[in-house]
Design an enzyme around this catalytic site. Structure first.
Site, mmCIF file in Angstrom:
data_model
loop_
_atom_site.group_PDB
_atom_site.id
_atom_site.type_symbol
_atom_site.label_atom_id
_atom_site.label_comp_id
_atom_site.label_asym_id
_atom_site.label_seq_id
_atom_site.Cartn_x
_atom_site.Cartn_y
_atom_site.Cartn_z
ATOM 1 N N CYS A 95 3.468 -3.154 3.963
ATOM 2 C CA CYS A 95 2.376 -1.897 4.131
ATOM 3 C C CYS A 95 3.317 -1.055 5.397
ATOM 4 O O CYS A 95 4.326 -1.350 5.519
ATOM 5 C CB CYS A 95 0.930 -2.298 4.765
ATOM 6 S SG CYS A 95 1.040 -3.238 6.152
ATOM 7 N N ASP A 152 0.801 -1.309 0.038
ATOM 8 C CA ASP A 152 -0.035 0.099 0.035
ATOM 9 C C ASP A 152 1.145 1.288 -0.072
ATOM 10 O O ASP A 152 2.149 1.182 -0.202
ATOM 11 C CB ASP A 152 -1.115 0.076 1.173
ATOM 12 C CG ASP A 152 -0.396 0.412 2.622
ATOM 13 O OD1 ASP A 152 0.871 0.514 2.469
ATOM 14 O OD2 ASP A 152 -1.141 0.337 3.480
ATOM 15 N N HIS A 197 9.759 -23.872 9.131
ATOM 16 C CA HIS A 197 8.725 -24.660 10.172
ATOM 17 C C HIS A 197 7.160 -24.500 9.341
ATOM 18 O O HIS A 197 6.329 -25.185 9.571
ATOM 19 C CB HIS A 197 8.382 -24.083 11.302
ATOM 20 C CG HIS A 197 9.773 -24.545 12.296
ATOM 21 N ND1 HIS A 197 10.130 -24.423 13.474
ATOM 22 C CD2 HIS A 197 11.065 -25.298 11.831
ATOM 23 C CE1 HIS A 197 11.238 -25.035 13.775
ATOM 24 N NE2 HIS A 197 11.700 -25.593 12.755
HETATM 25 C C1 RB5 Z 1 -1.866 2.910 6.449
HETATM 26 O O1 RB5 Z 1 -1.602 4.078 6.951
HETATM 27 C C2 RB5 Z 1 -1.500 1.810 7.591
HETATM 28 O O2 RB5 Z 1 -2.266 1.722 8.211
HETATM 29 C C3 RB5 Z 1 -1.070 0.601 6.714
HETATM 30 O O3 RB5 Z 1 0.011 0.718 5.700
HETATM 31 C C4 RB5 Z 1 -0.730 -0.647 7.474
HETATM 32 O O4 RB5 Z 1 0.243 -0.132 8.556
HETATM 33 C C5 RB5 Z 1 -2.065 -1.386 8.298
HETATM 34 O O5 RB5 Z 1 -1.637 -2.266 8.627
#
Ligand code: RB5
Length: 148
Positions: free
Chosen positions: A65, A8, A98
């Protein structure tokens, strides 16, 4: 190997560094995005990469993320996926050895680029040990079959 990548907006820089690293090592990368810091919802990108791994279009997947947590949880909702959120090389090695994890998730806001690439190498260079670990994986996958 053919490796799925997705992130993301919180993971673009580390995803790009991982992509460059993997291509440099001779791997084939399928990049499911994103490629900008515009805010998106991580489940959308987890789903794309996890589906390609579950359908065996790619051999494994790496997700990024902000924390590695949300995108990892989302990937684990896809049948057949075992995705571990990892922030150290020992866990990266062990989740292949594992758990036979077919995906890992990293957090760009947690893990620096240098350690991030080491984690990727530790995961890709490890082998599943089978034996008693296969029995445990079979039990996990039975839970998935019966509850999801
Ligand atoms: C995005 O702001 C953030 O919430 C996402 O990248 C992640 O850390 C969610 O688990």
């Amino acid at each position: 190997m053919k490796i799925a990548l997705a992130c993301d907006h919180g993971g673009v820089n580390l995803k790009e560094a991982i992509k460059k690293h993997l291509i440099g090592l001779g791997h084939e990368v399928v990049d499911f995005g994103v490629n900008s810091s515009e805010s998106v919802d991580y489940p959308d990108y987890a789903l794309k990469a996890a589906t390609s791994v579950a359908n065996k279009e790619t051999e494994c997947g790496i997700l990024v993320c902000g924390t590695g947590i949300g995108i990892g949880i989302a990937a684990n909702k896809v049948r057949g996926i075992r995705c571990a959120t990892v922030g150290d090389t020992f866990s990266a090695r062990m989740t292949k050895a594992h758990n036979n994890a077919n995906m890992i998730a990293l957090g760009e806001r947690v893990t620096g680029l240098g350690l991030g690439l080491d984690i990727v190498d530790a995961y890709l260079n490890s082998e599943f040990e089978g034996g008693r670990h296969q029995t445990r994986i079979d039990k996990m996958m039975d839970i998935e079959k019966n509850h999801l």
